[in-house]
Write an enzyme that holds these catalytic residues in place. Structure first.
Site, PDB file in Angstrom:
ATOM      1  N   ASP A  25       0.867  -1.152   0.000  1.00  0.00           N
ATOM      2  CA  ASP A  25       0.000   0.000   0.000  1.00  0.00           C
ATOM      3  C   ASP A  25       0.920   1.223   0.000  1.00  0.00           C
ATOM      4  O   ASP A  25       2.096   1.107   0.316  1.00  0.00           O
ATOM      5  CB  ASP A  25      -0.843  -0.067   1.279  1.00  0.00           C
ATOM      6  N   GLY A  83      -4.410   4.020  -3.811  1.00  0.00           N
ATOM      7  CA  GLY A  83      -5.640   4.665  -4.229  1.00  0.00           C
ATOM      8  C   GLY A  83      -5.388   6.060  -4.776  1.00  0.00           C
ATOM      9  O   GLY A  83      -6.298   6.749  -5.188  1.00  0.00           O
ATOM     10  N   ASN A 104      -8.571  -0.366   4.219  1.00  0.00           N
ATOM     11  CA  ASN A 104      -8.715  -0.698   2.810  1.00  0.00           C
ATOM     12  C   ASN A 104      -7.715  -1.757   2.358  1.00  0.00           C
ATOM     13  O   ASN A 104      -7.775  -2.232   1.249  1.00  0.00           O
ATOM     14  CB  ASN A 104      -8.579   0.566   1.953  1.00  0.00           C
TER      15      ASN A 104
END
Lengths: 351, 1193
Positions: free
Chosen positions: B426, B727, B862
């Site tokens: 991430d 993201g 997430n």
């Protein structure tokens, strides 16, 4: 230097830990060499030097031992006489089993043994059986140690199948081992004089003292329909029936010797010993051999060249390896970190 | 605190999350019906009806077992393993006459092994139990009647009790809040333990009860609460309270959940509604998916292989035994008469030799059970737990700032850490700190802020000047100033009140006012220093409020209706307090991408203040509000280029009429009970957030975590591929890629995106099918183009960058393999704009597609899907909460610790476990083979070579500790060298230590050793006398001698194969051999009834015999020589990478940099990403230039 490094880090970090001491409930792991996996350690690797010196050392140790063992084995004088076939009358050789099983035949057999080398006392008398599976599970288990040990347990015959009872009464000693007790007997004479065979002390002391009771007497032994081997004198307690004790210490392998007795008298080279033996024991059914063995002993025991040869061989091999590695080391010194040795570097293109 | 009670009613208007509406929602009609049957009699837990309800107590048990269920349950768990079933089967058989040895000695090892595992289970459970006790015995004030509150243990709480919870205490059960120390019945709650979010949440009591603010007011309080049945949903709650003949609806706003904490509020009163396991947090407790490592799966295969071998040799034995038995009686004559074959039962009956053979097969299965290492599983478990402790205790993976050590949450996967092929990371909070720093802003088209970002530094490096490469990036130390967390802004034009002299000071003032007002943060005043800190929902938001404070717009108080700030008055030059009446908050969410507040200032002017993403904000500007649009856009582009997060700030003034209209609409929408309530709210908000006036833009730096580039470099050198799944916007992602060295100049970027004119045109048309088709075609063609590029060039390295939209198509079943092929060919892969689901799907694709070990690392909720999907999930226990950590297998506090976790601990664990398993099979085969060979010499009658107890203790006492010590402590290479030569890690990735050749090699070694031990022993101790006294070797002596040799050989073999001898190794290895002799002595000394064939065997038989000792020495040395020769040759000619490093260390070259470089250069596959790769590329470039210069005339 690795450790020094580690402890330096430790020193500084524990120092800062002190500064933070007022901060309660810190989850900081406590430093210790153990938890940080920094214990002092020796990290041996197989360097040529190390390997060569180890091999040399093994060689240096092994060769003398080998020589000594071989000498010891060679000093042992052994007379082996296989008599199973020889002691069957010529007319019965076709059916040795019938001969041996027929109690009416006279089983006496005379053998002459030549002493080829001086034998100093004590000379051990063994019988050697071949192809006899004393280590067969059915056989090994067929005994009852409690019964052998205590007179009060005479009725305890569990595990002794199929030789538990005879005529409705328990057998002492029960079981296949005792039942099949070896029953050939040997008498030795030298120059028409009897050589006394000392049958005392041929068994392990611990067996006599702890496994076979002093107040346990044979009872109802060899009374069943099929008679196995030797009979026992019911008046002598088991702890003194040394033949039985020796026999019941089962052999590990199908070829084995058992101590029959000791001749406590030196024999000279050229002596010929007359053996009067009773060939009672049936080894013919299972085509086993029977041998009579007279042997002296050394610090290593009986005659067996294996250990000596093996030690010499390994010692020699080690010397050879030491030399070989030295040659390799000198002729073809290792290439440090040659990547072509690494399997995953063989195709550098592959990801 | 002048807060009138009249204004309280406004509260629900202000926050959309404060939906304490006076209306009953649809769900309330279910109350009393199925699923909504709970009734709590407040303050009357003892009344008849309440007792009738029979709700569970508040006692909470998190244990897996109870005293009653422990045995059956844990036993069941144990026997799910095939090996254990097998041992149980043999154990049961051993009670029959088939057993080759006594039943107890057959079953005892199993009992010990299972017992050990069960004890471990029990201890773990006991710990949980202790925690439970601690929790259950916490005390809370409970209404005792007569308005008196007394302390009571948590476990004794009952539904209906009134409790008083004080500041910073946990709620003991799920409570319905009645009142708080605040007049308006609000309180702040920290829900860290529930959802991991550290920000405070506000809860509010019903108005009717919020005046019950003293103990005595509960004297005669009566109410009936009816609500839903216990369920796991943390964010919903439906109920009613009957109080004073009236019914009031209850919502999640009144529910205080167990395990959350009361903050910033002196006390609250509440009614217990759910107790114990009915509470939402307990309903949520569940076990994470259990993962097993590849090695363990392979080990299972090995066990099956060995079982096969076992069946095979049993079969061989049975056939031979059957033949031998059938021959015992021939033509009515007994052959081996001493066995009495005429008088047998089944087992040895020559007449039924086939039956005997089958029965023998069973016996053999028991006898050869030593081929299967019974203690392997339990040993591995012990080892792994200890390894885990080492990981947890590693001081170098402890993060001082957050006070968090590494935490391996499952011990199953230790060795998998050494085999990671692909890291999926991430970005936010993982590569970056997720501590946002306000660094730049653009106000009225003028850029402010001199700060240099990490990315800019990286880009400067990218643009050339190799000198920068050597420069320490840490320039901050040069001008030391008190650093403020979240604020790294420096511009004398604005700082220290200088902004008033700027040309557009009015806009600057509005800009910072907006930052000070438009947020949901809560100020916290430090009572000692007067300093104000903020509790904000996100770090961005905190950064804004802090920035406003530092510039001089200090937000210091929030009441339910007002926001108070202190600001500099440009005219008087003094700080004045201003209070804004907060009218509405239009919350942020991911679809709106903006947040607005509507306030009324002291002059009564209505203001709408709004901040949001550029994509949604620019289109909402009024025509006259676009003065600086072009410049702002340009600067924002620059900011994005520098890796900063940008937000656009805008405002507008509202007139009364418009606001009133909006407010009615908005309230209607909020109070509506339809399914499309959300939509209505959004619509209402949308209608007012128009015609804005642009103020400027903010730029916040999402800082790279400490040591991230270095760590990535190390991982890349170790041959680990790193994918970033984020993201974020593509530009941001690419920038972070550059900053973290995942991308570099000269790397060919393959960008797959759907931001193409044609697609955009189609999207405008809105034909969904056409879009889908065109998009898919576009993605396909881009992927194919990329692949073409990839195959056409063979030197360049590639980076793949793909955005979320394209990813959606790339992950379709028919495209994904193509995509994977492309991605695997690229050195770095960056997926931007990806959703949590896509992250998980990508992870699955990599895992399944490549068959290699994947590791996912992330910090936020997430990332949970990704963490659970990957072979190993690593959670960053950072600020963003606990969900990721809860879903992870290992938790670390910083990305850079991944380096040590993988390269050191992973490598070690992999090496330890694989060597340990190999060795286990080796030692059991050695032992098993001697038993088998001896069998052959007893005509396969099933007689074991050794005393029963020798056999039983083989795996337990004489060989187990050294191998466990190896599994826990062995180090091939020190941590320093592990990190210095990251390539070493490839041994795990390539599975060089647990591949079939190696396993088979060890097994072969075991078989050879067994054969050698047996034949050497039997030949050396044949039938001749073995001591001076003429005694011959019997069964007992041969067995014990052979056993001694086996114990010596396997322990010495271990000593030879480990490379790290601490005092522990010495103790356990030599200790095991000593223990064997001690055992022989002790066991031989006890009565022959028990010791049977071992009675006095050592003291009387073996010890005084020189041939015993000489034989042992010979057998041990002779048996080990082949291995020594093999490993010397291997070390000499085919060293593995760790051998080379060992050698280098041994030669003392490890500190010689040149030497190391040589080794590294020569043995490292060229790496394609990371700092080193960058330097290499540069060096190559230079070299080429020089080359050119020399050769060109």
């Amino acid at each position: 230097m690795n450790h020094a490094n580690g402890s330096a880090v430790a020193g500084s970090s524990s120092g800062s830990g002190d500064d933070l001491a007022p901060r309660r409930n810190s989850k900081r792991p406590k430093y210790s060499r153990f938890t940080q996996q920094e214990l002092p350690a020796c990290k041996p690797i197989l360097t040529p030097k190390w390997v060569i010196s180890v091999f040399t050392l093994i060689g240096v140790i092994f060769v003398p031992i080998g020589v000594a063992a071989l000498l010891a084995s060679n000093n042992v004088v052994e007379i082996v006489d296989q008599y199973d076939d020889k002691c069957v009358p010529p007319n019965m050789t076709n059916d040795k089993v019938a001969y041996i099983q027929n109690a009416t035949f006279d089983k006496t057999c005379i053998r002459t043994l030549q002493v080829l080398k001086n034998m100093s006392q004590p000379i051990y008398v063994y019988y050697q059986l071949d192809n006899f599976y004393q280590n067969h599970r059915r056989y090994v288990k067929s005994r009852n140690d409690e019964q052998l040990r205590k007179a009060s347990q005479a009725n305890e015959t569990s595990g002794c199948d199929p030789e538990r009872t005879a005529n409705g009464a328990p057998i002492v000693p029960c079981g296949l081992i005792a039942w099949s007790l070896f029953n050939d007997t040997y008498k030795f004479s030298l120059d028409n004089k009897n050589l006394t065979v000392n049958k005392k002390g041929i068994s392990w002391k611990s067996d006599r003292d702890h496994k076979f009771g002093k107040d346990v007497y044979p009872k109802n032994f060899q009374n069943s329909s099929v008679i196995g081997g030797a009979k026992l004198d019911p008046k002598i307690p088991l702890s003194e029936q040394e033949d039985l004790i020796v026999w019941m210490r089962t052999a590990a392998l199908p070829t084995f010797r058992k101590l029959y007795g000791k001749i406590e008298q030196d024999l000279k080279e050229g002596d010929s010993i007359i053996v009067t033996l009773e060939n009672n024991y049936n080894t013919y059914s299972f085509s086993g051999k029977k041998k009579l063995v007279l042997s002296t002993s050394s610090w290593l025991g009986g005659k067996n060249d294996f250990l000596g040869i093996a030690y010499l061989a390994i010692g020699g091999l080690c010397f050879f390896l030491a030399v070989a590695f030295t040659v390799i080391y000198l002729v073809k010194p290792r290439k440090l970190g040659d990547p072509s040795y690494l399997s995953w570097n063989r195709n550098p293109a592959g990801n | 605190m002048a807060r009138g009670r009249r204004r309280k009613l406004l509260w629900s208007k202000l926050y959309t999350f404060a939906c304490g509406t006076s209306k009953f929602e649809a769900d309330h009609s279910h109350i009393g019906g199925p699923g909504f049957s709970r009734v709590a009699f407040a303050n009357e837990p003892d009344c008849f009806d309440a007792v009738n309800q029979n709700y569970g107590s508040n006692y909470v048990s998190t244990t897996k077992y109870t005293v009653a269920t422990f045995f059956p349950k844990s036993l069941f768990e144990q026997f799910r393993r095939v090996a254990n079933i097998y041992f149980l089967f043999t154990g049961c058989l051993s009670f029959t006459s088939l057993a080759p040895y006594s039943a107890i000695s057959a079953i005892l090892p199993l009992i010990v092994v299972i017992g050990a595992t069960m004890v471990k289970e029990a201890i773990e459970d006991w710990r949980r139990y202790q925690q439970d006790i601690e929790v259950n015995n916490r005390k809370v004030k409970v209404h005792h009647g007569g308005g008196k509150f007394e302390y009571k243990e948590w476990k004794n709480l009952r539904v209906g009790d009134i409790v008083k919870v004080e500041k910073d205490k946990f709620f003991p059960a799920d409570l319905v809040m009645l009142s708080s120390s605040f007049d308006d019945g609000i309180c702040y709650v920290e829900t860290m333990n529930l959802d991991g979010e550290t920000n405070l949440k506000m809860k509010q009591a019903l108005d009717v009860s919020s005046d019950l603010q003293s103990d005595s007011s509960f004297q005669n309080f009566r109410a009936i609460i009816k609500c839903e049945d216990p369920n796991a949903s943390l964010y919903t709650f439906v109920g009613t309270m009957e109080y004073g003949d009236q019914q009031y609806p209850l919502s999640p706003q009144q529910l205080l959940l167990r395990d959350s904490k009361l903050r910033n509020t002196d006390y609250i009163y509440g009614v217990v509604v759910f107790t114990g396991h009915d509470t939402k947090v307990m309903q949520n407790a569940m076990n994470p998916p259990s993962k097993r490592s590849k090695i363990e799966r392979k080990m299972d295969k090995l066990i099956y292989l060995l079982m096969g071998a076992l069946v095979l040799i049993s079969l061989i034995g049975s056939v031979i035994f059957g033949i031998a038995t059938s021959e015992d009686i021939q033509d009515g004559k007994m052959k081996r008469w001493y066995l009495r074959p005429d008088d047998t039962k089944n087992t040895f009956d020559p007449k039924n030799a086939d039956v005997a053979a089958i029965l023998h097969f069973l016996t053999a299965m028991i006898l050869y059970s030593y081929f299967i290492p019974i203690s392997l599983y339990v040993s591995i478990e012990i080892v792994k737990v200890l390894q885990t402790i080492f990981i947890n205790q590693d001081i170098q993976m402890y993060h001082e700032e957050s006070d968090k050590p590494a935490h391996a949450r499952t011990s199953n996967l230790n060795e998998e850490l050494g085999q990671v092929d692909t890291v999926l990371s991430d970005k936010t909070g993982t590569l970056t700190c997720n501590s946002m720093e306000f660094i730049k802003c653009s106000i009225a088209g003028t850029p402010y802020g001199h700060g240099v970002t990490e990315v800019e530094r990286a880009m400067a490096r990218r643009k050339g000047s190799p000198l920068l490469e050597d420069e320490q990036p840490d320039e901050n130390h040069e001008h030391p100033k008190p650093t403020i967390k979240g604020f790294n802004f420096d511009d004398e034009r604005i700082m220290n009140g200088n902004w008033v002299n700027e040309p557009r000071s009015d806009i600057i003032r509005m800009f910072f006012r907006l930052l000070a007002i438009c947020h949901t943060a809560i100020p916290e005043v430090d009572e000692d220093t007067g300093k104000i800190s903020y509790e904000a929902e996100s770090p961005d938001e905190a950064a804004f409020v802090i920035a406003a404070r530092e510039i001089g717009f200090e937000f210091y108080q929030r009441t339910q209706t007002n926001i108070s700030i202190r600001e500099l008055d440009p005219v008087s030059g003094e700080r004045v307090q201003k209070t804004y009446k907060l009218l509405n908050v239009l919350e942020f969410n991911s679809s709106r991408k903006r947040m607005s507040v509507i306030v009324q200032d002291e002059e009564g002017k209505l203001l709408l203040l709004s901040k949001g993403a550029d994509s949604v904000m620019f289109e909402r500007l009024a025509r006259e509000g676009r003065n600086f649009e072009a410049k702002t856009k340009e600067q924002m582009h620059e900011y994005a280029d520098a890796g900063l997060r940008t937000l656009v700030l805008a405002y507008r003034e509202l007139d009364e009429e418009e606001y009133k209209k909006f407010n009615i609409n908005f309230m209607d929408a909020k109070n509506s009970i339809d399914a499309d309530r959300e939509e209505k709210i959004e619509e209402a908000a949308d209608s007012i957030e128009r015609n804005l006036v642009l103020l400027g833009a903010t730029a916040v730096e999402d800082k790279l975590q400490n040591g991230v580039p270095e760590c990535i470099d190390k991982l890349a050198q170790a041959g680990i591929k790193i994918w970033v799944l984020t993201g974020d916007k593509m530009e941001t992602a690419i920038n972070i890629g550059f900053a973290s060295s995942l991308l570099r100049q000269g790397m060919k970027q393959i960008i797959i995106t759907l931001e193409e004119p044609e697609i955009i045109r189609l999207e405008k048309e809105g034909n969904k099918e056409a879009i889908a088709k065109a998009s898919k075609d576009s993605v396909m063609s881009q992927i194919n183009k990329g692949k073409g590029l990839l195959s056409s060039s063979n030197d360049g390295s590639f980076a793949l960058i793909i955005d979320g939209k394209s990813l959606a198509y790339a992950l379709k079943d028919d495209v994904k393999n193509l995509f994977l092929q492309l991605a695997v060919g690229c050195a770095s892969v960056i997926c931007c704009r990806s959703s949590p689901k896509q992250k998980a799907l990508v992870t699955r694709l990599v895992k399944a597609g490549t068959g290699k070990v994947t590791l996912a690392i992330g910090d936020g909720a997430n990332d949970v899907g990704m963490l659970q999907e990957a072979d190993i999930g690593v959670g960053i226990s950072g600020a963003e909460g606990m969900q990721a950590v809860m879903a992870s297998d290992v938790a670390i506090s910083q990305f850079r610790f991944l380096e040590r976790l993988l390269l050191v601990h992973g490598h070690w664990c992999y090496r330890r476990i694989s060597s340990m398993i190999c060795y286990f099979f080796y030692k059991n085969l050695t032992f098993g083979v001697t038993i088998f060979l001896y069998e052959a010499y007893t005509s396969f009658s099933g007689q074991p070579a050794y005393n029963d107890w020798f056999m039983s203790f083989y795996n337990v006492f004489f060989t187990s500790l050294p191998v466990i010590a190896m599994g826990v402590f062995d180090q091939d290479v020190s941590p320093r060298l592990c990190l210095k030569f990251p390539m070493l890690y490839q041994e795990g990735v390539q599975n060089a230590l647990f591949n079939w050749p190696r396993i088979i090699g060890w097994m072969f070694n075991g078989v050879c050793n067994g054969v050698m031990v047996f034949f050497f022993c039997t030949t050396a101790l044949q039938h001749q006398a073995f001591r001076k006294g003429g005694e011959v070797v019997d069964f007992e002596i041969l067995g014990a001698t052979m056993y001694s040799c086996v114990v010596w050989v396997v322990n010495c073999q271990l000593a030879l194969s480990i490379s790290y001898f601490t005092i522990i190794q010495h103790i356990v290895i030599w200790g095991s051999i000593v223990v064997w002799y001690l055992f022989l002595l002790a066991y031989g000394a006890i009565t022959p009834t028990i010791s049977t064939s071992a009675f006095m065997v050592f003291i009387e038989g073996m010890a005084p015999s020189l041939s015993y000792w000489i034989t042992t020495l010979f057998v041990v040395i002779a048996t080990l020589i082949p291995y020594i020769v093999y490993s010397t040759l291997q070390m000499q000619f085919f060293p593995m990478y760790h051998n080379m490093i060992q050698w280098m260390r041994f030669d003392g070259h490890a500190n010689d940099p040149e030497y190391c470089q040589v080794v590294r250069q020569r043995s490292v596959r060229p790496t394609t990403v990371g700092v080193s790769a960058r330097i290499d590329a540069k060096v190559n470039q230079l070299a080429r230039k020089v080359h050119h210069a020399v050769h060109s005339p």
